[in-house]
Motif scaffolding. Structure first.
Motif, short mmCIF file in Angstrom:
data_model
loop_
_atom_site.label_atom_id
_atom_site.label_comp_id
_atom_site.label_asym_id
_atom_site.label_seq_id
_atom_site.Cartn_x
_atom_site.Cartn_y
_atom_site.Cartn_z
N CYS B 41 0.91 -1.32 0.16
CA CYS B 41 0.00 -0.08 -0.28
C CYS B 41 0.59 1.57 -0.02
O CYS B 41 2.05 1.41 0.80
N GLY B 43 -0.03 4.06 1.52
CA GLY B 43 -0.26 4.81 2.47
C GLY B 43 -0.97 6.01 2.44
O GLY B 43 -1.73 6.87 3.34
N ALA B 44 -1.18 6.15 1.06
CA ALA B 44 -3.11 7.53 1.40
C ALA B 44 -3.13 7.15 1.01
O ALA B 44 -3.97 5.42 0.91
N SER B 45 -4.87 7.20 1.92
CA SER B 45 -4.97 8.51 2.97
C SER B 45 -4.19 8.89 4.25
O SER B 45 -4.47 10.40 5.03
N SER B 46 -3.22 7.65 4.79
CA SER B 46 -3.53 8.30 6.29
C SER B 46 -2.04 8.64 6.73
O SER B 46 -1.19 8.85 7.64
N ALA B 47 -0.91 7.19 5.65
CA ALA B 47 0.53 7.72 6.80
C ALA B 47 1.64 9.10 6.61
O ALA B 47 1.98 9.04 7.34
N HIS B 48 0.83 9.83 5.23
CA HIS B 48 1.52 11.37 5.66
C HIS B 48 1.18 11.86 6.73
O HIS B 48 1.99 12.85 7.38
N SER B 49 -0.01 11.39 7.21
CA SER B 49 0.18 12.01 8.51
C SER B 49 0.28 11.32 9.83
O SER B 49 -0.26 11.89 11.03
N VAL B 50 0.86 10.71 10.26
CA VAL B 50 1.15 10.15 11.24
C VAL B 50 3.32 9.83 10.75
O VAL B 50 3.24 10.57 12.29
N SER B 51 3.97 9.70 9.35
CA SER B 51 5.02 9.76 9.95
C SER B 51 5.46 10.37 8.21
O SER B 51 5.38 9.24 6.96
N HIS B 52 6.25 11.54 8.26
CA HIS B 52 7.01 11.57 6.52
C HIS B 52 7.40 10.51 6.17
O HIS B 52 7.56 10.80 4.80
N LEU B 54 7.65 7.63 6.69
CA LEU B 54 7.26 6.77 6.12
C LEU B 54 6.59 6.46 5.17
O LEU B 54 6.19 5.54 4.08
N SER B 193 -10.24 11.63 0.81
CA SER B 193 -10.89 11.28 1.40
C SER B 193 -11.75 11.37 3.32
O SER B 193 -12.41 10.97 3.86
#
Ligand code: SF4
Ligand code: SF4
Lengths: 191, 283
Positions: B41, B43-52, B54, B193
Protein backbone atom coordinates in the motif's frame (compact mmCIF):
# COMPACT_ATOMS: atom_id res chain seq x y z
CA UNK A 1 -12.26 38.27 21.67
CA UNK A 2 -9.41 36.72 23.58
CA UNK A 3 -6.38 38.93 24.11
CA UNK A 4 -3.00 37.51 23.18
CA UNK A 5 0.35 38.87 24.30
CA UNK A 6 2.44 38.32 21.22
CA UNK A 7 5.79 39.13 22.78
CA UNK A 8 5.17 36.41 25.35
CA UNK A 9 3.90 34.01 22.68
CA UNK A 10 7.04 34.32 20.63
CA UNK A 11 9.24 33.95 23.70
CA UNK A 12 7.37 30.77 24.58
CA UNK A 13 7.02 29.21 21.14
CA UNK A 14 9.58 30.80 18.83
CA UNK A 15 11.89 27.84 19.11
CA UNK A 16 9.22 25.24 18.36
CA UNK A 17 8.15 27.19 15.30
CA UNK A 18 11.69 27.55 14.05
CA UNK A 19 12.03 23.78 14.43
CA UNK A 20 8.81 23.28 12.50
CA UNK A 21 10.21 25.43 9.69
CA UNK A 22 13.38 23.38 9.66
CA UNK A 23 11.77 19.95 9.77
CA UNK A 24 9.00 20.66 7.31
CA UNK A 25 11.20 22.71 5.02
CA UNK A 26 8.34 25.19 4.67
CA UNK A 27 9.53 28.70 5.46
CA UNK A 28 6.40 30.44 6.62
CA UNK A 29 8.39 33.66 7.10
CA UNK A 30 8.19 34.17 3.32
CA UNK A 31 4.41 34.48 3.36
CA UNK A 32 3.22 38.07 2.84
CA UNK A 33 -0.41 37.38 3.66
CA UNK A 34 -1.93 38.07 0.25
CA UNK A 35 -4.71 35.56 1.02
CA UNK A 36 -4.66 33.86 -2.36
CA UNK A 37 -4.38 30.45 -0.66
CA UNK A 38 -7.58 30.95 1.28
CA UNK A 39 -9.39 32.44 -1.70
CA UNK A 40 -8.98 29.24 -3.72
CA UNK A 41 -9.13 26.72 -0.90
CA UNK A 42 -11.99 24.23 -1.43
CA UNK A 43 -12.18 23.41 2.28
CA UNK A 44 -12.00 26.97 3.65
CA UNK A 45 -15.77 27.07 4.05
CA UNK A 46 -15.62 24.50 6.84
CA UNK A 47 -12.34 25.54 8.46
CA UNK A 48 -12.28 27.30 11.80
CA UNK A 49 -9.17 29.26 10.80
CA UNK A 50 -8.42 30.06 7.15
CA UNK A 51 -5.12 28.80 5.67
CA UNK A 52 -3.38 32.18 5.47
CA UNK A 53 -4.31 32.88 9.09
CA UNK A 54 -2.72 29.59 10.17
CA UNK A 55 0.50 30.92 8.68
CA UNK A 56 0.05 34.32 10.30
CA UNK A 57 -0.50 32.65 13.66
CA UNK A 58 2.70 30.67 13.24
CA UNK A 59 4.58 33.81 12.26
CA UNK A 60 3.37 35.35 15.51
CA UNK A 61 4.16 32.36 17.69
CA UNK A 62 0.57 31.30 18.37
CA UNK A 63 1.46 27.60 18.47
CA UNK A 64 -1.19 26.46 20.94
CA UNK A 65 -3.90 28.07 18.84
CA UNK A 66 -2.65 26.27 15.74
CA UNK A 67 -2.60 22.92 17.53
CA UNK A 68 -6.15 23.44 18.67
CA UNK A 69 -7.44 24.43 15.25
CA UNK A 70 -9.21 21.83 13.15
CA UNK A 71 -7.85 23.43 9.99
CA UNK A 72 -4.71 21.30 9.54
CA UNK A 73 -6.95 18.22 9.63
CA UNK A 74 -9.65 19.69 7.41
CA UNK A 75 -7.08 20.55 4.75
CA UNK A 76 -7.56 18.07 1.89
CA UNK A 77 -3.90 18.46 0.87
CA UNK A 78 -5.17 19.35 -2.59
CA UNK A 79 -2.28 21.79 -3.13
CA UNK A 80 -4.44 24.36 -4.92
CA UNK A 81 -2.95 27.00 -2.62
CA UNK A 82 0.63 25.87 -3.15
CA UNK A 83 0.19 25.81 -6.92
CA UNK A 84 -0.96 29.43 -6.87
CA UNK A 85 1.05 30.94 -4.02
CA UNK A 86 3.25 33.81 -5.22
CA UNK A 87 5.71 33.03 -2.41
CA UNK A 88 5.91 29.30 -3.04
CA UNK A 89 4.66 28.31 0.40
CA UNK A 90 3.98 24.57 0.57
CA UNK A 91 0.89 24.80 2.75
CA UNK A 92 -0.18 21.16 2.41
CA UNK A 93 3.25 20.07 3.61
CA UNK A 94 2.97 22.45 6.53
CA UNK A 95 -0.52 21.23 7.41
CA UNK A 96 0.72 17.65 7.28
CA UNK A 97 3.69 18.49 9.50
CA UNK A 98 1.28 19.89 12.09
CA UNK A 99 -0.86 16.76 11.76
CA UNK A 100 2.10 14.47 12.34
CA UNK A 101 2.94 16.35 15.52
CA UNK A 102 -0.59 16.38 16.90
CA UNK A 103 -1.24 12.77 15.88
CA UNK A 104 1.88 11.42 17.55
CA UNK A 105 1.31 13.51 20.67
CA UNK A 106 -2.24 12.22 20.74
CA UNK A 107 -3.59 15.76 20.69
CA UNK A 108 -6.37 14.91 18.29
CA UNK A 109 -9.45 14.90 20.46
CA UNK A 110 -10.77 17.95 18.62
CA UNK A 111 -10.84 15.93 15.40
CA UNK A 112 -12.43 12.69 16.53
CA UNK A 113 -13.47 11.33 13.12
CA UNK A 114 -10.04 11.98 11.67
CA UNK A 115 -8.42 10.18 14.58
CA UNK A 116 -10.67 7.16 14.01
CA UNK A 117 -10.09 7.18 10.27
CA UNK A 118 -6.32 7.41 10.39
CA UNK A 119 -5.87 4.90 13.17
CA UNK A 120 -8.07 2.39 11.36
CA UNK A 121 -6.23 2.97 8.09
CA UNK A 122 -2.86 2.48 9.78
CA UNK A 123 -4.11 -0.59 11.62
CA UNK A 124 -4.96 -2.41 8.38
CA UNK A 125 -1.81 -1.14 6.73
CA UNK A 126 0.38 -2.56 9.52
CA UNK A 127 -1.56 -5.80 9.64
CA UNK A 128 -1.80 -6.71 5.98
CA UNK A 129 0.49 -4.35 4.09
CA UNK A 130 -2.54 -3.38 2.04
CA UNK A 131 -5.82 -1.74 2.94
CA UNK A 132 -8.68 -4.00 3.89
CA UNK A 133 -11.45 -1.75 2.62
CA UNK A 134 -14.33 -3.63 4.21
CA UNK A 135 -12.55 -3.51 7.57
CA UNK A 136 -11.96 0.20 7.16
CA UNK A 137 -15.58 0.90 6.26
CA UNK A 138 -16.86 -1.14 9.20
CA UNK A 139 -14.51 0.58 11.65
CA UNK A 140 -15.67 3.96 10.45
CA UNK A 141 -19.33 3.17 10.57
CA UNK A 142 -19.18 1.60 14.01
CA UNK A 143 -16.85 4.06 15.65
CA UNK A 144 -18.08 7.32 14.20
CA UNK A 145 -21.73 6.47 14.72
CA UNK A 146 -22.18 6.91 10.99
CA UNK A 147 -23.86 3.56 10.66
CA UNK A 148 -27.22 4.90 9.63
CA UNK A 149 -25.72 7.45 7.33
CA UNK A 150 -24.07 4.99 5.05
CA UNK A 151 -25.90 1.76 5.52
CA UNK A 152 -27.77 2.47 2.29
CA UNK A 153 -24.50 2.10 0.40
CA UNK A 154 -23.17 -1.00 2.15
CA UNK A 155 -25.38 -3.66 0.61
CA UNK A 156 -25.19 -2.33 -2.96
CA UNK A 157 -21.41 -2.17 -2.58
CA UNK A 158 -21.29 -5.83 -1.68
CA UNK A 159 -23.75 -6.80 -4.41
CA UNK A 160 -21.84 -4.87 -7.01
CA UNK A 161 -18.66 -6.67 -6.04
CA UNK A 162 -17.06 -3.49 -4.79
CA UNK A 163 -16.02 -4.79 -1.37
CA UNK A 164 -13.97 -7.93 -0.95
CA UNK A 165 -14.86 -9.97 2.11
CA UNK A 166 -11.40 -11.36 2.61
CA UNK A 167 -8.54 -9.09 3.55
CA UNK A 168 -5.66 -8.73 1.12
CA UNK A 169 -2.22 -9.85 2.27
CA UNK A 170 1.38 -9.45 1.33
CA UNK A 171 3.77 -12.35 1.90
CA UNK A 172 6.09 -10.64 4.32
CA UNK A 173 3.59 -9.80 7.02
CA UNK A 174 5.98 -7.94 9.33
CA UNK A 175 7.34 -5.75 6.56
CA UNK A 176 5.33 -2.61 7.22
CA UNK A 177 5.65 -2.75 10.97
CA UNK A 178 9.42 -3.06 10.64
CA UNK A 179 9.55 -0.19 8.17
CA UNK A 180 7.50 1.93 10.53
CA UNK A 181 9.82 1.08 13.41
CA UNK A 182 12.90 2.06 11.47
CA UNK A 183 11.20 5.28 10.32
CA UNK A 184 10.36 6.09 13.92
CA UNK A 185 13.95 5.54 15.01
CA UNK A 186 15.31 7.77 12.28
CA UNK A 187 12.71 10.48 12.77
CA UNK A 188 12.88 10.20 16.56
CA UNK A 189 13.70 13.36 18.39
CA UNK A 190 11.94 15.47 15.79
CA UNK A 191 9.22 17.85 16.80
CA UNK B 1 6.36 -0.79 -24.33
CA UNK B 2 6.52 -2.87 -21.16
CA UNK B 3 5.68 -1.48 -17.74
CA UNK B 4 5.60 -2.63 -14.13
CA UNK B 5 2.01 -2.39 -12.93
CA UNK B 6 1.25 -1.02 -9.46
CA UNK B 7 -2.51 -1.45 -9.00
CA UNK B 8 -2.74 -0.34 -5.37
CA UNK B 9 -5.42 -1.25 -2.84
CA UNK B 10 -8.44 0.37 -4.48
CA UNK B 11 -7.91 -1.11 -7.91
CA UNK B 12 -7.59 -4.52 -6.34
CA UNK B 13 -10.91 -4.20 -4.58
CA UNK B 14 -13.46 -1.39 -4.79
CA UNK B 15 -12.26 -0.01 -8.13
CA UNK B 16 -11.78 -3.22 -10.03
CA UNK B 17 -13.43 -1.71 -13.09
CA UNK B 18 -10.59 0.78 -13.34
CA UNK B 19 -8.04 -2.03 -13.24
CA UNK B 20 -9.93 -4.28 -15.67
CA UNK B 21 -10.40 -1.50 -18.19
CA UNK B 22 -6.81 -0.31 -17.85
CA UNK B 23 -5.43 -3.79 -18.43
CA UNK B 24 -7.75 -4.40 -21.39
CA UNK B 25 -6.91 -1.08 -23.04
CA UNK B 26 -3.17 -1.62 -22.60
CA UNK B 27 -3.52 -4.98 -24.27
CA UNK B 28 -5.31 -3.38 -27.22
CA UNK B 29 -2.61 -0.76 -27.54
CA UNK B 30 0.27 -3.20 -27.29
CA UNK B 31 1.43 -2.09 -23.85
CA UNK B 32 2.67 -5.06 -21.87
CA UNK B 33 2.02 -4.98 -18.12
CA UNK B 34 3.61 -7.03 -15.41
CA UNK B 35 2.15 -6.68 -11.93
CA UNK B 36 4.78 -5.94 -9.29
CA UNK B 37 4.89 -8.99 -7.03
CA UNK B 38 4.07 -8.18 -3.43
CA UNK B 39 3.56 -4.47 -3.95
CA UNK B 40 2.56 -2.69 -0.75
CA UNK B 41 0.00 0.00 0.00
CA UNK B 42 1.26 3.51 -0.84
CA UNK B 43 0.06 4.74 2.53
CA UNK B 44 -2.42 7.30 1.20
CA UNK B 45 -4.65 8.63 2.79
CA UNK B 46 -3.00 8.30 6.20
CA UNK B 47 0.68 7.48 6.46
CA UNK B 48 1.70 11.05 5.60
CA UNK B 49 -0.19 12.33 8.62
CA UNK B 50 1.55 9.86 10.90
CA UNK B 51 5.13 9.85 9.65
CA UNK B 52 6.59 11.82 6.76
CA UNK B 53 9.42 9.34 6.28
CA UNK B 54 7.18 6.28 6.31
CA UNK B 55 4.88 7.92 3.74
CA UNK B 56 7.86 8.19 1.37
CA UNK B 57 9.30 4.77 2.18
CA UNK B 58 6.08 2.85 1.42
CA UNK B 59 5.83 3.77 -2.28
CA UNK B 60 9.64 3.77 -2.54
CA UNK B 61 9.59 0.11 -1.55
CA UNK B 62 7.33 -0.72 -4.48
CA UNK B 63 9.24 1.53 -6.88
CA UNK B 64 12.47 -0.30 -6.09
CA UNK B 65 10.70 -3.60 -6.82
CA UNK B 66 9.82 -2.18 -10.25
CA UNK B 67 13.41 -1.12 -10.71
CA UNK B 68 14.54 -4.66 -9.97
CA UNK B 69 12.26 -5.78 -12.80
CA UNK B 70 14.05 -3.27 -15.01
CA UNK B 71 10.82 -1.42 -15.79
CA UNK B 72 9.16 1.95 -15.28
CA UNK B 73 6.17 1.79 -12.97
CA UNK B 74 2.62 2.80 -13.88
CA UNK B 75 0.20 3.67 -11.07
CA UNK B 76 -3.32 4.24 -12.44
CA UNK B 77 -4.71 5.28 -9.05
CA UNK B 78 -4.06 9.02 -8.85
CA UNK B 79 -3.30 8.86 -5.13
CA UNK B 80 -0.77 6.02 -5.52
CA UNK B 81 0.72 7.96 -8.41
CA UNK B 82 1.17 11.15 -6.41
CA UNK B 83 2.57 9.36 -3.36
CA UNK B 84 5.03 7.45 -5.53
CA UNK B 85 6.02 10.67 -7.31
CA UNK B 86 6.75 12.32 -3.95
CA UNK B 87 9.08 9.41 -3.12
CA UNK B 88 10.71 9.51 -6.55
CA UNK B 89 11.20 13.29 -6.30
CA UNK B 90 12.84 13.11 -2.88
CA UNK B 91 15.11 10.26 -3.90
CA UNK B 92 16.24 12.06 -7.06
CA UNK B 93 16.64 15.51 -5.51
CA UNK B 94 17.36 15.13 -1.83
CA UNK B 95 20.34 12.87 -1.04
CA UNK B 96 19.81 13.15 2.70
CA UNK B 97 16.20 12.00 2.46
CA UNK B 98 17.15 9.32 -0.04
CA UNK B 99 19.58 7.86 2.49
CA UNK B 100 16.88 7.79 5.15
CA UNK B 101 14.34 6.17 2.84
CA UNK B 102 16.86 3.54 1.83
CA UNK B 103 17.56 2.82 5.46
CA UNK B 104 13.87 2.23 6.05
CA UNK B 105 13.31 0.00 3.02
CA UNK B 106 16.73 -1.65 3.31
CA UNK B 107 17.19 -1.42 -0.43
CA UNK B 108 18.85 0.97 -2.82
CA UNK B 109 17.12 3.08 -5.47
CA UNK B 110 19.34 3.57 -8.48
CA UNK B 111 17.14 6.20 -10.08
CA UNK B 112 16.45 4.16 -13.19
CA UNK B 113 12.74 3.38 -12.84
CA UNK B 114 10.31 6.25 -13.07
CA UNK B 115 6.71 6.61 -11.93
CA UNK B 116 4.07 7.14 -14.61
CA UNK B 117 0.39 8.04 -14.48
CA UNK B 118 -2.20 6.58 -16.79
CA UNK B 119 -2.35 9.86 -18.65
CA UNK B 120 1.41 9.96 -19.12
CA UNK B 121 1.43 6.42 -20.48
CA UNK B 122 -1.43 7.16 -22.85
CA UNK B 123 0.17 10.35 -24.08
CA UNK B 124 3.18 8.31 -25.19
CA UNK B 125 1.01 6.33 -27.60
CA UNK B 126 0.75 7.73 -31.12
CA UNK B 127 -2.58 9.26 -32.04
CA UNK B 128 -3.01 6.98 -35.03
CA UNK B 129 -2.62 3.90 -32.91
CA UNK B 130 -5.37 4.98 -30.54
CA UNK B 131 -7.63 6.03 -33.40
CA UNK B 132 -7.08 2.73 -35.17
CA UNK B 133 -8.21 0.82 -32.08
CA UNK B 134 -11.54 2.67 -31.90
CA UNK B 135 -14.38 0.60 -33.32
CA UNK B 136 -17.31 2.33 -31.62
CA UNK B 137 -16.49 6.06 -31.67
CA UNK B 138 -18.09 8.26 -29.05
CA UNK B 139 -19.81 10.37 -31.67
CA UNK B 140 -21.64 13.30 -30.14
CA UNK B 141 -20.88 12.25 -26.56
CA UNK B 142 -19.99 15.28 -24.45
CA UNK B 143 -17.44 14.41 -21.81
CA UNK B 144 -16.28 16.55 -18.89
CA UNK B 145 -12.74 15.43 -18.07
CA UNK B 146 -12.27 15.70 -14.35
CA UNK B 147 -8.62 15.52 -13.27
CA UNK B 148 -9.01 16.42 -9.59
CA UNK B 149 -6.00 17.24 -7.44
CA UNK B 150 -3.42 14.56 -6.97
CA UNK B 151 -2.95 13.82 -10.64
CA UNK B 152 -1.91 17.37 -11.40
CA UNK B 153 -0.63 18.92 -8.17
CA UNK B 154 1.80 19.96 -6.90
CA UNK B 155 3.02 20.65 -10.43
CA UNK B 156 6.73 20.17 -9.67
CA UNK B 157 5.89 16.65 -8.47
CA UNK B 158 3.23 15.61 -10.96
CA UNK B 159 4.20 15.70 -14.57
CA UNK B 160 1.38 17.78 -16.01
CA UNK B 161 1.02 20.06 -19.02
CA UNK B 162 -0.90 22.76 -17.13
CA UNK B 163 -1.99 22.39 -13.49
CA UNK B 164 -4.95 24.75 -13.93
CA UNK B 165 -6.08 23.53 -17.32
CA UNK B 166 -4.67 20.07 -18.06
CA UNK B 167 -5.54 18.57 -21.44
CA UNK B 168 -4.15 15.04 -21.64
CA UNK B 169 -7.48 13.39 -20.85
CA UNK B 170 -9.35 15.73 -23.19
CA UNK B 171 -7.03 14.66 -25.98
CA UNK B 172 -7.91 11.02 -25.39
CA UNK B 173 -11.64 11.76 -25.46
CA UNK B 174 -11.22 13.57 -28.78
CA UNK B 175 -9.27 10.62 -30.20
CA UNK B 176 -12.14 8.35 -29.19
CA UNK B 177 -14.43 10.51 -31.30
CA UNK B 178 -16.09 12.20 -28.31
CA UNK B 179 -16.41 15.87 -27.49
CA UNK B 180 -14.44 17.08 -24.47
CA UNK B 181 -16.33 20.01 -22.96
CA UNK B 182 -14.60 23.15 -21.81
CA UNK B 183 -15.37 23.60 -18.15
CA UNK B 184 -13.74 25.39 -15.24
CA UNK B 185 -13.84 22.63 -12.59
CA UNK B 186 -11.34 20.23 -14.13
CA UNK B 187 -8.99 20.45 -11.19
CA UNK B 188 -11.28 21.41 -8.31
CA UNK B 189 -10.96 19.17 -5.28
CA UNK B 190 -13.67 16.59 -4.44
CA UNK B 191 -12.52 16.33 -0.82
CA UNK B 192 -11.00 12.88 -1.40
CA UNK B 193 -10.89 10.72 1.72
CA UNK B 194 -12.61 13.44 3.75
CA UNK B 195 -15.78 11.76 2.57
CA UNK B 196 -15.22 9.37 5.49
CA UNK B 197 -14.74 12.07 8.11
CA UNK B 198 -16.51 15.18 6.82
CA UNK B 199 -19.23 13.83 4.64
CA UNK B 200 -21.37 16.96 4.40
CA UNK B 201 -18.49 19.13 3.22
CA UNK B 202 -17.60 16.57 0.55
CA UNK B 203 -21.16 16.24 -0.65
CA UNK B 204 -21.17 19.99 -1.23
CA UNK B 205 -17.93 19.82 -3.21
CA UNK B 206 -19.39 16.96 -5.24
CA UNK B 207 -22.58 18.90 -5.86
CA UNK B 208 -20.61 21.87 -7.20
CA UNK B 209 -18.55 19.70 -9.54
CA UNK B 210 -21.63 17.90 -10.89
CA UNK B 211 -23.49 21.17 -11.34
CA UNK B 212 -20.69 22.85 -13.27
CA UNK B 213 -20.26 19.77 -15.46
CA UNK B 214 -23.97 19.75 -16.15
CA UNK B 215 -24.04 23.47 -16.94
CA UNK B 216 -21.21 22.89 -19.40
CA UNK B 217 -23.45 20.40 -21.20
CA UNK B 218 -21.61 17.23 -20.22
CA UNK B 219 -23.36 13.86 -20.71
CA UNK B 220 -20.68 12.02 -18.81
CA UNK B 221 -17.79 12.74 -16.46
CA UNK B 222 -14.46 10.98 -16.97
CA UNK B 223 -12.08 10.48 -14.03
CA UNK B 224 -8.73 8.85 -13.32
CA UNK B 225 -8.92 8.48 -9.54
CA UNK B 226 -10.83 5.98 -7.38
CA UNK B 227 -11.72 8.59 -4.77
CA UNK B 228 -13.02 11.07 -7.34
CA UNK B 229 -15.11 8.19 -8.62
CA UNK B 230 -16.53 7.33 -5.20
CA UNK B 231 -17.33 10.95 -4.44
CA UNK B 232 -19.10 11.65 -7.72
CA UNK B 233 -20.67 8.29 -8.60
CA UNK B 234 -21.42 6.41 -5.40
CA UNK B 235 -22.41 9.59 -3.58
CA UNK B 236 -24.54 11.08 -6.32
CA UNK B 237 -27.78 9.85 -4.78
CA UNK B 238 -26.82 11.29 -1.40
CA UNK B 239 -25.95 14.58 -3.09
CA UNK B 240 -29.33 14.66 -4.78
CA UNK B 241 -31.07 13.92 -1.51
CA UNK B 242 -29.18 16.55 0.43
CA UNK B 243 -29.46 19.36 -2.10
CA UNK B 244 -32.73 18.51 -3.80
CA UNK B 245 -30.94 18.12 -7.12
CA UNK B 246 -31.64 15.48 -9.74
CA UNK B 247 -28.26 14.70 -11.19
CA UNK B 248 -28.03 11.55 -13.21
CA UNK B 249 -24.59 11.90 -14.70
CA UNK B 250 -22.58 8.72 -15.27
CA UNK B 251 -19.05 8.94 -13.94
CA UNK B 252 -16.60 6.64 -15.69
CA UNK B 253 -12.90 5.97 -15.59
CA UNK B 254 -11.18 7.29 -18.68
CA UNK B 255 -9.97 3.75 -19.39
CA UNK B 256 -13.54 2.42 -19.20
CA UNK B 257 -14.53 4.99 -21.79
CA UNK B 258 -11.61 3.90 -23.97
CA UNK B 259 -12.53 0.25 -23.52
CA UNK B 260 -16.10 0.97 -24.58
CA UNK B 261 -14.97 2.88 -27.66
CA UNK B 262 -12.55 0.09 -28.52
CA UNK B 263 -15.28 -2.51 -28.57
CA UNK B 264 -14.22 -4.22 -25.34
CA UNK B 265 -17.05 -5.71 -23.27
CA UNK B 266 -17.67 -3.15 -20.51
CA UNK B 267 -20.81 -4.64 -19.01
CA UNK B 268 -19.05 -6.08 -15.96
CA UNK B 269 -17.26 -2.78 -15.37
CA UNK B 270 -20.38 -0.66 -15.66
CA UNK B 271 -22.38 -3.04 -13.48
CA UNK B 272 -20.24 -1.88 -10.56
CA UNK B 273 -21.30 1.74 -10.93
CA UNK B 274 -24.04 3.39 -8.88
CA UNK B 275 -25.25 5.81 -11.53
CA UNK B 276 -26.26 3.63 -14.51
CA UNK B 277 -23.83 4.10 -17.35
CA UNK B 278 -25.46 4.82 -20.63
CA UNK B 279 -23.31 6.21 -23.39
CA UNK B 280 -25.62 7.89 -25.82
CA UNK B 281 -23.84 8.11 -29.14
CA UNK B 282 -25.36 10.12 -31.94
CA UNK B 283 -26.02 8.29 -35.13
S1 SF4 C 1 -0.95 32.57 -1.07
FE1 SF4 C 1 1.11 32.28 -0.22
S2 SF4 C 1 1.88 34.33 0.26
FE2 SF4 C 1 -0.34 34.49 -0.08
S3 SF4 C 1 -1.19 34.32 2.00
FE3 SF4 C 1 -1.21 32.28 1.13
S4 SF4 C 1 0.74 31.36 1.78
FE4 SF4 C 1 0.91 33.55 2.10
S1 SF4 D 1 -4.01 22.13 0.32
FE1 SF4 D 1 -5.34 22.45 2.09
S2 SF4 D 1 -5.15 24.63 2.54
FE2 SF4 D 1 -4.37 24.34 0.46
S3 SF4 D 1 -6.13 24.74 -0.85
FE3 SF4 D 1 -6.08 22.53 -0.49
S4 SF4 D 1 -7.42 22.20 1.29
FE4 SF4 D 1 -6.92 24.40 1.21
Amino acid sequence: MKEVNLTEKWKQNGKIIEELIEHSGVDIRNCYQCGKCSAGCPMAFVMDVSPNRIIRMLQLGMWEEVLQSRTPWICALCATCYTRCPRDIDLPKLMDAVRVITYNKNMVDHVKNEKIFHSSFMKWLYRYGRIYELGLVLDLNLKTGNLFNDVELGLPMVLKGRLDFLPPRIKNKDLIRRMAERARQIEGGQA
Amino acid sequence: MKLAYYPGCSLHSSSKGYSDSFVAVCKKLGIELEEIPDWVCCGASSAHSVSHLLSLALPAHTLVQAEKMGLDMVAPCAACYQRAKFAEYEMLNNPEMKAKIEQVIEMEYKGKSRVLSVLEVLSMIEEDKIKAAVTRPLTGVKVACYYGCVLVRPPHICNVDDPENPTKMDRIVALLGGEPVDWPYKTECCGASHIFTMKDACLKLGRDILQVAKDAGADIIAVACPLCHVNLDMRQTQINKKFGTSFNIPVVYITELMADAMGIDTSDMFRRHFVPVEIKRQA
